[in-house]
Structures are given as C-alpha cells and as structure tokens.
Design a protein around this motif. Structure first.
Motif, short mmCIF file in Angstrom:
data_model
loop_
_atom_site.label_atom_id
_atom_site.label_comp_id
_atom_site.label_asym_id
_atom_site.label_seq_id
_atom_site.Cartn_x
_atom_site.Cartn_y
_atom_site.Cartn_z
N TYR A 213 0.89 -1.24 -0.10
CA TYR A 213 0.04 0.07 0.07
C TYR A 213 0.88 1.20 0.00
O TYR A 213 0.23 2.40 0.04
N GLU A 214 2.06 1.15 -0.28
CA GLU A 214 3.13 2.31 -0.21
C GLU A 214 3.71 2.42 -1.63
O GLU A 214 4.86 1.91 -1.76
N ARG A 282 -0.72 11.70 2.71
CA ARG A 282 0.56 10.98 2.99
C ARG A 282 1.17 10.85 1.39
O ARG A 282 2.44 11.07 1.38
N PHE A 283 0.41 10.45 0.52
CA PHE A 283 0.86 10.24 -0.98
C PHE A 283 0.18 11.10 -1.69
O PHE A 283 -1.08 11.00 -1.89
N TYR A 284 0.88 11.55 -2.77
CA TYR A 284 0.38 12.22 -3.90
C TYR A 284 0.82 11.67 -5.24
O TYR A 284 2.06 11.12 -5.43
N PHE A 293 -4.81 6.63 -2.24
CA PHE A 293 -5.01 5.70 -1.07
C PHE A 293 -4.81 4.30 -1.55
O PHE A 293 -5.27 4.06 -2.63
N CYS A 294 -4.57 3.56 -0.68
CA CYS A 294 -4.36 2.01 -1.08
C CYS A 294 -4.81 1.09 0.23
O CYS A 294 -4.44 1.48 1.37
N ASP A 295 -5.42 -0.13 -0.40
CA ASP A 295 -5.67 -1.20 0.57
C ASP A 295 -4.15 -2.10 0.58
O ASP A 295 -3.41 -1.62 -0.46
N ARG A 296 -4.30 -3.14 1.00
CA ARG A 296 -3.19 -4.05 1.22
C ARG A 296 -2.94 -4.86 -0.41
O ARG A 296 -1.96 -5.38 -0.71
N ASP A 297 -4.10 -4.67 -1.07
CA ASP A 297 -4.05 -5.24 -2.63
C ASP A 297 -3.06 -4.13 -3.64
O ASP A 297 -2.79 -4.75 -4.63
N GLY A 298 -2.65 -3.11 -3.09
CA GLY A 298 -1.95 -2.37 -3.92
C GLY A 298 -2.57 -1.46 -4.96
O GLY A 298 -1.93 -0.98 -5.83
N GLU A 310 -9.91 -1.11 7.75
CA GLU A 310 -8.39 -1.40 8.59
C GLU A 310 -7.48 -0.68 8.10
O GLU A 310 -6.44 -0.08 8.91
N ARG A 311 -7.41 -0.59 6.82
CA ARG A 311 -6.28 0.49 6.41
C ARG A 311 -6.71 1.89 6.76
O ARG A 311 -5.54 2.60 7.06
N ARG A 312 -7.81 2.29 7.14
CA ARG A 312 -8.05 3.53 7.44
C ARG A 312 -7.54 3.86 8.89
O ARG A 312 -7.10 4.96 9.05
N ASN A 313 -7.94 2.74 9.56
CA ASN A 313 -7.33 3.04 10.92
C ASN A 313 -5.96 2.56 11.06
O ASN A 313 -5.28 3.19 12.04
N GLY A 314 -5.52 2.06 10.12
CA GLY A 314 -4.11 1.54 10.38
C GLY A 314 -2.84 2.05 9.92
O GLY A 314 -1.71 1.85 9.84
N TYR A 315 -3.16 3.39 9.22
CA TYR A 315 -2.14 4.06 8.38
C TYR A 315 -2.63 5.32 8.57
O TYR A 315 -4.05 5.84 8.53
N ALA A 316 -1.49 6.50 8.77
CA ALA A 316 -1.86 7.98 8.63
C ALA A 316 -1.98 8.52 7.21
O ALA A 316 -0.63 8.87 6.48
N TRP A 317 -3.04 8.46 6.59
CA TRP A 317 -3.18 9.03 5.26
C TRP A 317 -3.28 10.38 5.05
O TRP A 317 -2.93 11.10 4.14
#
Length: 335
Positions: A213-214, A282-284, A293-298, A310-317
């Motif tokens: 997701y990065e 966080r990402f542009y 924004f990304c889930d774990r599927d990339g 899960e990703r909204r709560n688990g990462y600083a977007w």
C-alpha cells in the motif's frame, strides 16, 4: 474478562507505554548519578546486549528494560529511531561513567552507520542489504533524516569528543554526502523540483515502492521532515536554498482545506468542515499530483472512503505535516 483482570491488563499496557517512551529521551535526561547507579548500569548493560553483530539494534523495543537472551542477532535496522537512539544513550553513559564497553559498543554502531551509506549518500533501512524494498534509500518514517541529525551531533557536539578527530571528520563528510543525496532525490515534475518519495531507488534515485500500500508517490510526511532538516543547516548552499523554496511551494500548492479527519463509530472518516485547518495527504500521485490511498492489494484509490476500515485506521493517510514546514519557513533567514 473479569474486572480484576481488565484492570491488570490496563496497568500492564500503561507500564509498557511508559517504558517504551522512556527510551532514549527520558533516560538521557537522567542525572549523572543515575548512570552510576545499579539501575543505570543495568540499563546500559541491557542496551549493549541487544546490539547485533553488525553494530545495529532491532526496532520498536526499549532495550534498556531487559537483557537480551538467545542467539545474537546478525543485524538490526535504522527504522523508527533504532540504532541512533541506542548510540545517543551509550555516548551519554560513557560521558558520565567512562565505561569502556559503552565506548566500544558506540564505535561499532557508528562505524556500521558509515559502512551502510551508499556511495551516492543515501542509507537503506537495513544493512547488510536485503533483497526487498528495505534496500532502497529510506526516508520513510524519517529514517535517513534521523541518521543525518545524529551524524551532525557526532561531528559537532562536545559529548562525542571521545570518537576522535578522524571519525568526527568522517561524520561531517557523511552528513554532507547525505544532504547531496537528498538534493538529487528531489522529484522533478515537468522539470520543476517538488517533494520526495518515502523511498528512492538506491541506484537510479527514482521514487520507489515499499509495502503493497506504499506505492511510488510524493510523500507529505517524509518531505516535511526533509525540508525541516534542510532549513536547519547553517549557511546553506544555493542548492539547498533552492530545494527548500521549491519544497515549500509544493506544500503550499498541495494543502487540503475544508476537510477534517475524525473517528466515527471507531473508523477514521473524512468530514467536510470549512473551518478545519489545512491538512496534507501522505501520498500524492507522481503524474497528476492528486492524493491517493491504497488497501493491501496495492490498487490505487482516489477516494479515502474506498479503502478498507482496517487501512483507514491502520495508517496515517492525512496529517498536518505541512504546518510545521510553513511555520519554519516563515522564520527562515534565507527565504
């Protein structure tokens, strides 16, 4: 869970938070007598016991709290303040106690940092190099910025006199090479310098992906720390001044207004609010300049609410990263 067990779990959690936050800042502020005490000596011995054969330390652990047991790790990391935090602590301990073990452990870790630097001036997240994304030049979570701040301390602060003139000169040279790498990594969009990615390829210096997701992107968080480091340089070169001005302009152009992030029913949610202070993503996207924004599927998403809870709560977007950049720039002598 019974009330008694629930209370015990809360107490243990609070104790863990306290212990984790005590290192190294809390311990560095302890008086000299603490370092000479049995408790201080035990903390020093514990920290040294966790040092890998390479000279680094594992991350996300207060190594002063307990002694390492088991097979000695071969390598640690520079991520999340690891290694530089332990080295600061050992330098303070040696300053007070003269314990040769502190000096030797420090020099092993310091030499490891110099050895890990790429010829182009960057640092990976782990050294020796892994075959995964950790080998990229790592700005993520301010890893390289922390290394450079540490090297500047070694080069100039009296506490580090014990490392000797040769190593202090090497620290200064390494710092300068690292700053040069930062300038070369600044992303050019249509020929114009902008910001930085969380990772850059260790050879090409191009933005690089890390976890699923990065993705390759320009990072609001990491670029903020880089710019504040550049603005802290005394007598900056014209190249540094240009990089700062371009980076600040990017932050000014990319700020997001009228949006507030809050938890609703336990999930981070973007809420329209005309009075909300500016925030940054966080990402542009490298091409469009739009937040994504990304889930774990990339898979890249353009709407914050399209990614999982899960990703909204688990990462600083989103964050207020640009606020400190703009405040620092307003006081900067070279703007």
């Amino acid at each position: 869970m019974s009330p008694n067990r629930s209370g015990l779990a809360l107490l243990l959690a609070l104790m863990f938070v306290h212990q984790a936050s005590a290192f190294p800042d809390g311990l560095l502020k302890r008086p000299d007598d603490w370092f000479r005490s049995a408790e201080g000596k035990a903390a020093v011995s514990n920290v040294i016991s966790w040092q890998a054969e390479s000279g680094s330390w594992p991350k996300n652990h207060d190594h002063s709290h307990e002694r390492f047991s088991g097979k000695k790790p071969t390598t640690g990391t520079f991520d999340n303040g690891s290694t530089t935090d332990e080295l600061r602590f050992l330098a303070r301990a040696f300053e007070v106690t003269g314990n040769i073990a502190c000096r030797d452990s420090f020099l092993l870790g310091f030499d490891h940092i110099l050895k890990a630097q790429f010829p182009n001036g960057g640092w990976p997240q782990y050294f020796p190099l892994s075959k995964q994304y950790h080998r990229h030049i790592t700005f993520n979570d301010h890893s390289m910025v922390r290394i450079l701040e540490f090297l500047r301390e070694v080069a100039h602060q009296k506490r580090y006199d014990f490392v000797g003139k040769e190593r202090r000169a090497a620290a200064s040279k390494s710092f300068s090479l690292g700053i040069d790498c930062i300038l070369k990594c600044q992303y050019l969009k249509d020929g114009k310098p902008s910001a930085w990615c969380a990772q850059h390829h260790e050879i090409t210096l191009r933005p690089a992906a890390a976890r699923s997701y990065e993705l390759e992107s320009l990072s609001g968080s990491e670029s903020s720390a880089i710019l504040k480091l550049l603005m802290s340089i005394e007598n900056p070169s014209p190249e540094v001044v240009r990089a700062v001005k371009a980076g600040v302009e990017w932050f000014d152009d990319t700020k997001i207004t009228g949006l507030r992030i809050e938890k609703i029913d336990g999930v981070r949610t973007a809420v329209t609010d005309s009075s909300a202070p500016a925030i940054w993503a966080r990402f542009y996207d490298l091409e469009t300049g739009k937040p994504f924004f990304c889930d774990r599927d990339g898979i890249k998403k353009w709407n914050y609410h399209e990614i999982s809870k899960e990703r909204r709560n688990g990462y600083a977007w989103y964050g207020n990263w640009g606020e400190s950049v703009l405040k620092n720039y307003a006081k900067w002598s070279y703007r």
